[in-house]
Write a protein that holds these residues in place. Structure first.
Motif, PDB file in Angstrom:
ATOM      1  N   ASP A 166       0.816  -1.212   0.000  1.00 36.50           N
ATOM      2  CA  ASP A 166       0.000   0.000   0.000  1.00 36.50           C
ATOM      3  C   ASP A 166       0.854   1.268   0.000  1.00 36.50           C
ATOM      4  O   ASP A 166       0.397   2.325  -0.432  1.00 36.50           O
ATOM      5  N   SER A 167       2.072   1.157   0.474  1.00 35.91           N
ATOM      6  CA  SER A 167       2.956   2.330   0.536  1.00 35.91           C
ATOM      7  C   SER A 167       3.974   2.365  -0.602  1.00 35.91           C
ATOM      8  O   SER A 167       4.885   3.189  -0.602  1.00 35.91           O
ATOM      9  N   PHE A 168       3.813   1.475  -1.579  1.00 33.34           N
ATOM     10  CA  PHE A 168       4.747   1.417  -2.711  1.00 33.34           C
ATOM     11  C   PHE A 168       4.047   1.859  -3.991  1.00 33.34           C
ATOM     12  O   PHE A 168       3.009   1.314  -4.372  1.00 33.34           O
ATOM     13  N   ASN A 169       4.608   2.872  -4.644  1.00 35.46           N
ATOM     14  CA  ASN A 169       4.061   3.346  -5.909  1.00 35.46           C
ATOM     15  C   ASN A 169       5.186   3.654  -6.882  1.00 35.46           C
ATOM     16  O   ASN A 169       6.223   4.205  -6.500  1.00 35.46           O
ATOM     17  N   ILE A 170       4.977   3.303  -8.141  1.00 37.12           N
ATOM     18  CA  ILE A 170       5.957   3.517  -9.198  1.00 37.12           C
ATOM     19  C   ILE A 170       5.794   4.937  -9.754  1.00 37.12           C
ATOM     20  O   ILE A 170       4.673   5.344 -10.073  1.00 37.12           O
ATOM     21  N   PRO A 171       6.873   5.699  -9.901  1.00 39.46           N
ATOM     22  CA  PRO A 171       6.772   7.073 -10.425  1.00 39.46           C
ATOM     23  C   PRO A 171       6.714   7.110 -11.951  1.00 39.46           C
ATOM     24  O   PRO A 171       7.621   7.624 -12.618  1.00 39.46           O
ATOM     25  N   GLU A 176      13.519  -3.515 -10.687  1.00 40.26           N
ATOM     26  CA  GLU A 176      14.200  -4.198  -9.579  1.00 40.26           C
ATOM     27  C   GLU A 176      14.818  -3.246  -8.559  1.00 40.26           C
ATOM     28  O   GLU A 176      14.639  -3.446  -7.346  1.00 40.26           O
ATOM     29  N   PRO A 177      15.541  -2.189  -8.967  1.00 43.51           N
ATOM     30  CA  PRO A 177      16.105  -1.290  -7.945  1.00 43.51           C
ATOM     31  C   PRO A 177      15.045  -0.656  -7.053  1.00 43.51           C
ATOM     32  O   PRO A 177      15.260  -0.492  -5.846  1.00 43.51           O
ATOM     33  N   LEU A 178      13.887  -0.304  -7.618  1.00 46.07           N
ATOM     34  CA  LEU A 178      12.805   0.277  -6.820  1.00 46.07           C
ATOM     35  C   LEU A 178      12.236  -0.736  -5.841  1.00 46.07           C
ATOM     36  O   LEU A 178      11.977  -0.426  -4.678  1.00 46.07           O
TER      37      LEU A 178
END
Length: 361
Positions: free
Chosen positions: A254-259, A316-318
């Motif tokens: 829930d706290s992870f989002n892709i920019p 992968e780095p994110l």
């Protein structure tokens, strides 16, 4: 997450590297070559510069980086032969975020120059190549120092994750199930970033300079489209399966989002017109199948794996920064099978936008 310090394509030449998993991006560059050629011909014929300066923004590493540079120089050299002109000198700026694997690029620079001199009858002008580790959402070069700017498969990456998207639960980007305020936050972040990108490039380009940008987009004004963020929604599906099995915690996803934001052609055109520094010469839309990630290796067993590796090279780095390294193999194994299933049943494409611009003010 501090995007500028975390975001980069996987370096090196390993199985999960961008160098080994960028065939789809190469396909995109191949399709857009006529538009780049048209733009570089226009700027060369208009300026006849003795030193031609261009920048590749979001260059990453691997074969695509110098492939694009090679094509541009070959086009100019062909023009010089047609016009009976002496070859210009070239200064090439390769830009990406500081985490990019610039070392891998520079290992092949001398070999690249030698090959180019062999391929072009009579050789080429002096060629100077330098790296620019910085965000392209800021000024990176002096005023009026560039004739041509190129960026492929990069400008849809934003400078930061939008603020105010805490309720984007179960998603990792703007998705079909995202609330309206989340979609608006993503759109407004894109507007700020793209406007700033244009302002910076307008200062760095000479008057009459050209810019060609290719980025992933979508065909509709809304986000409900299988050629846009869908490929990321399926990665979220793999992560949510791991939440159900207790491998990762719900609040972690829930706290992870892709920019990343994939604009429509109308959104892109609106920002270009609002910023006002460029004339829009072309805006074209084209599809590329996810299968392009497979190259010649095209069968049911490889498709899901190759597309999963394509996304792994970028994400992968994110993911490691947020979830830790331990889950990576598991999540992409699951993702591979989800992709293979969808690709066998649905039309799976990425929609791409290409714009050709000329600086007018």
């Amino acid at each position: 997450m501090e995007v500028a310090s975390v975001l980069h394509m996987n370096g090196g030449t390993g199985e999960a590297s961008y160098a080994k998993n960028s065939l789809l991006q190469q396909k995109v560059m191949s399709i857009t070559k006529p538009i780049r050629d048209e733009a570089i011909r226009r700027i060369y014929n208009g300026k006849l510069p003795k030193c031609l300066a261009f920048a590749d923004l979001g260059c990453s590493s691997g074969p695509n980086t110098l492939f694009m540079t090679c094509e541009l120089i070959e086009t100019v050299e062909m023009l010089c032969r047609e016009l009976n002109h002496e070859s210009p000198e070239y200064i090439i700026f390769l830009n990406d975020l500081p985490g990019n694997d610039f070392n891998n690029i520079f290992k092949f620079v001398e070999c690249f120059k030698q090959n180019l001199n062999t391929r072009v009858v009579g050789g080429i002008g002096k060629c100077y190549i330098t790296g620019l580790p910085a965000s392209f959402y800021e000024r990176i070069l002096p005023t009026s120092s560039l004739h041509f700017v190129h960026s492929s498969c990069s400008v849809h990456w934003m400078s930061q994750v939008p603020k105010g998207i805490e309720n984007n639960k179960g998603n990792i980007c703007m998705a079909s199930s995202s609330p309206l305020d989340v979609r608006n936050s993503y759109y407004h972040q894109f507007q700020r970033d793209f406007s700033l990108f244009l302002k910076c490039r307008a200062r760095e380009l000479v008057e009459g300079g050209s810019m060609v940008l290719t980025l992933t987009g979508r065909s509709t004004s809304g986000p409900l489209s299988n050629e846009s963020h869908y490929i990321w929604e399926l990665l979220a599906e793999a992560l949510n399966d791991m939440v159900l099995e207790g491998i990762i915690k719900e609040d972690q996803i829930d706290s992870f989002n892709i920019p990343v934001y994939y604009p429509s052609s109308s959104e892109l055109q609106l920002e270009i017109e609002k910023e006002g520094s460029f004339t829009l010469n072309r805006l074209e839309v084209f599809e590329v199948s996810w299968n392009a990630a497979c190259g010649e290796e095209h069968n049911d067993n490889s498709e899901g794996y190759k597309v999963a590796q394509l996304i792994r090279a970028a994400a992968e780095p994110l993911l490691v920064n947020h979830f830790g390294e331990a889950i990576i193999d598991d999540v992409f194994h699951r993702y591979q099978h989800i992709l293979a299933d969808r690709m066998s049943k649905e039309k799976t494409v990425l929609l791409n936008l290409v714009v050709s611009l000329t600086k007018t003010t």
